[in-house]
Scaffold this active site. Structure first.
Site, PDB file in Angstrom:
ATOM      1  N   LYS A  87      -9.720  16.846 -16.626  1.00 18.52           N
ATOM      2  CA  LYS A  87      -9.484  18.274 -16.391  1.00 18.52           C
ATOM      3  C   LYS A  87      -9.660  19.098 -17.667  1.00 18.52           C
ATOM      4  O   LYS A  87      -9.893  20.296 -17.609  1.00 18.52           O
ATOM      5  CB  LYS A  87      -8.109  18.484 -15.773  1.00 18.52           C
ATOM      6  CG  LYS A  87      -8.090  17.981 -14.330  1.00 18.52           C
ATOM      7  CD  LYS A  87      -6.792  18.255 -13.608  1.00 18.52           C
ATOM      8  CE  LYS A  87      -6.903  17.859 -12.156  1.00 18.52           C
ATOM      9  NZ  LYS A  87      -7.051  16.400 -11.977  1.00 18.52           N
TER      10      LYS A  87
HETATM   11  C1  LIG Z   1      -7.653  15.760 -10.812  1.00 18.05           C
HETATM   12  C2  LIG Z   1      -8.030  14.323 -10.973  1.00 18.05           C
HETATM   13  C3  LIG Z   1      -8.904  13.677 -10.059  1.00 18.05           C
HETATM   14  C4  LIG Z   1      -9.455  14.367  -8.834  1.00 18.05           C
HETATM   15  O1  LIG Z   1     -10.420  15.341  -9.140  1.00 18.05           O
HETATM   16  P1  LIG Z   1     -10.872  16.433  -8.046  1.00 18.05           P
HETATM   17  O2  LIG Z   1     -11.756  17.366  -8.760  1.00 18.05           O
HETATM   18  O3  LIG Z   1      -9.579  17.083  -7.593  1.00 18.05           O
HETATM   19  O4  LIG Z   1     -11.531  15.705  -6.940  1.00 18.05           O
HETATM   20  C5  LIG Z   1      -9.259  12.360 -10.314  1.00 18.05           C
HETATM   21  N1  LIG Z   1      -8.766  11.686 -11.368  1.00 18.05           N
HETATM   22  C6  LIG Z   1      -7.910  12.254 -12.263  1.00 18.05           C
HETATM   23  C7  LIG Z   1      -7.381  11.436 -13.403  1.00 18.05           C
HETATM   24  C8  LIG Z   1      -7.521  13.593 -12.107  1.00 18.05           C
HETATM   25  O5  LIG Z   1      -6.674  14.155 -12.997  1.00 18.05           O
END
Ligand SMILES: *Cc1c(COP(=O)(O)O)cnc(C)c1O
Length: 515
Positions: free
Chosen positions: A111
């Site tokens: 993120k």
């Molecule tokens: C948020 C997250 C996801 C999922 O990603 P999306 O864009 O919501 O599909 C997968 N793995 C981790 C470690 C995350 O923090």
């Protein structure tokens, strides 16, 4: 210009789409026209840096931002705050499989790629629009998003961020990450309730017209840092383009050769970014959508029926524990040939009945580009163990879900296409599950961390120490250094001490904003 997925809003410029976050009447903003990249563009990008690719891609989508403004945002977002100069390094696991490490940013999860940049784009959008108000970002988090958003919005002028998390309902490492955030505009509040309580309370505040008027009189306005904001999706397109360009430049694929991307999926944001990259001209064979036991997406792609009415499961890949994948709406809009009327109808059914069904033609269109599967908790742990035993490479739980689903895909299709697996978090971020997976291989005799969840201060310290010891133990037994974002945590002072009941969230905001 940006249009609504539900045909219910007139087109707006990029700055406005970013400022609004979502379409006020419901619906998400999507670009009216998708820019194209030629093979020559991709070849040229393979010779350059991550930042150069980011500037190029952003420039194609943010037409009301100057090139200088974009460059300033990109250079600030992707600098020494990442512990690798390549920003998103690629690790070769087999001759056909690469792991794309998206966790080298300041909070150890993917993120950061979006949230280190999005707040800067947000601030620039406000400048472009000559908005005078101070923007107050409200975030409800179940763990990862909170810290990434706090780090991204920290000290960005014209903005404040208030983050609500379930008190006792996140891991101690996640909690400590949030509570140690610096900056003069960051606020963290523990809420005595679960994540849904936090999210519902925050949503209620967004919908509170009287409160918005009070804020407006004080020169303030609310917004959100949620992944439905186009400003969060756009930075994620960059690493798909960049990864293809790099594979090409290193001679690992031929010009025009297709690749697969495997994406551990929750809200469908990260995988949608890969789809946009494909639409822009990156040669993509299949997108492989990997879910955990909350496999609402796997079922949807296999049956055409989206069914949210099912028990919610807490798994060892918690960032994918989601039953409403908000960004699916954008994908459906494009796959149906931009049928805003259909999307509006499906989303209404989803809201009212928790389910909707697409026809066979739409299912077929989706199958052309996407393959979906899921892994349970035991399979996830077994995959971490096997991968470490066989390749010496340590996966986190989310990435392991992706790996397991990729194996299923290969078993079913025998596809030999070069494949890139997204690693969405550092294994240290989910240390207790990762340790559980590999402990038999290594140091099995030591004692496990204590039981979770409590509000008592003494127990809090005890649990934190246990989790922290675990990071060290994991590092010693694997020979991999603790992620820098986590290794300093124990020494950093706790700066945030606010705790409130579910019913007190609004008072807490008023107190913070001095109204
Ligand atoms: C948020 C997250 C996801 C999922 O990603 P999306 O864009 O919501 O599909 C997968 N793995 C981790 C470690 C995350 O923090």
């Amino acid at each position: 210009m940006y249009i609504s997925t539900r045909d219910n809003y007139s087109a707006v410029v990029a700055s406005e789409a970013i400022k609004l976050g979502m379409v006020p009447a419901g619906g998400l903003f999507v670009p009216q026209r998708l820019p194209r990249l030629s093979l020559k563009d991709l070849q040229a990008m393979g010779e350059g840096t991550y930042q150069e690719t980011a500037r190029k891609i952003l420039g194609l989508y943010l037409e009301d931002f100057s090139a200088e403004a974009i460059a300033a945002c990109v250079n600030q977002a992707y600098g020494p705050n990442f512990d690798k100069q390549e920003i998103t390094p690629l690790h070769q696991l087999t001759d056909r499989l690469y792991v794309l490490e998206l966790w080298h940013g300041p909070t150890a999860a993917f993120k950061d790629l979006a949230l280190q940049l999005m707040p800067l784009l947000f601030a620039q959008a406000l400048k472009n629009l000559k908005v005078q108000q101070e923007i107050v970002i409200l975030v409800a988090t179940s763990g990862d998003t909170g810290k990434a958003a706090l780090e991204g919005f920290k000290d960005v002028p014209g903005l404040k961020i208030i983050c609500f998390y379930p008190y006792g309902g996140v891991s101690k490492v996640q909690e400590r990450q949030m509570l140690t955030t610096g900056g003069n505009n960051t606020y963290v509040v523990g809420v005595k309730g679960n994540f849904d309580d936090c999210q519902n309370a925050v949503k209620a505040i967004f919908g509170d017209e009287a409160f918005r008027r009070v804020l407006a009189e004080k020169g303030m306005a609310l917004s959100s840092a949620n992944s439905i904001n186009w400003g969060r999706l756009l930075p994620q397109i960059v690493y798909y383009v960049y990864t293809y360009a790099k594979l090409l430049a290193k001679g690992r694929i031929q010009p025009g050769e297709q690749v697969n991307f495997v994406v551990p999926t929750g809200n469908f944001g990260n995988i949608l970014a890969a789809w946009y990259a494909g639409r822009m001209g990156v040669p993509v064979h299949k997108l492989i959508c990997a879910s955990n036991e909350n496999k609402v997406l796997t079922d949807f792609f296999r049956t055409g029926r989206y069914e949210k009415n099912r028990p919610f499961k807490r798994t060892n890949s918690p960032s994918m524990d989601i039953l409403i994948s908000s960004n699916l709406e954008r994908f459906l809009f494009e796959i149906t040939g931009r049928r805003g009327d259909l999307i509006a109808q499906w989303m209404k059914e989803l809201q009212e009945k928790g389910t909707f069904t697409v026809n066979v033609k739409v299912q077929e269109e989706m199958r052309q580009v996407l393959w979906a599967g899921w892994a349970d908790e035991q399979e996830t742990l077994a995959t971490i163990k096997e991968t470490f035993a066989e390749k010496g490479y340590l996966l986190d739980t989310h990435t392991a879900v992706g790996m397991k689903v990729y194996r299923q895909y290969q078993a079913e299709t025998a596809d030999q296409t070069v494949t890139v697996l997204d690693a969405t978090a550092s294994p240290f971020k989910f240390a207790s599950s990762v340790w559980e997976a590999i402990r038999e291989l290594k140091d099995a005799g030591k004692k496990e961390p204590g039981a979770r969840a409590s509000g008592e201060n003494k127990e809090f310290e005890q649990e934190f120490d246990n989790e922290f010891d675990l990071l060290r133990k994991l590092s010693v037994s694997t020979g991999i250094p603790v992620h820098p974002a986590l290794s300093e945590l124990k020494r950093q002072p706790v700066r945030h001490k606010r705790v409130c009941a579910t019913g007190e969230i609004k008072q807490e905001i008023e107190d913070i904003l001095g109204i």
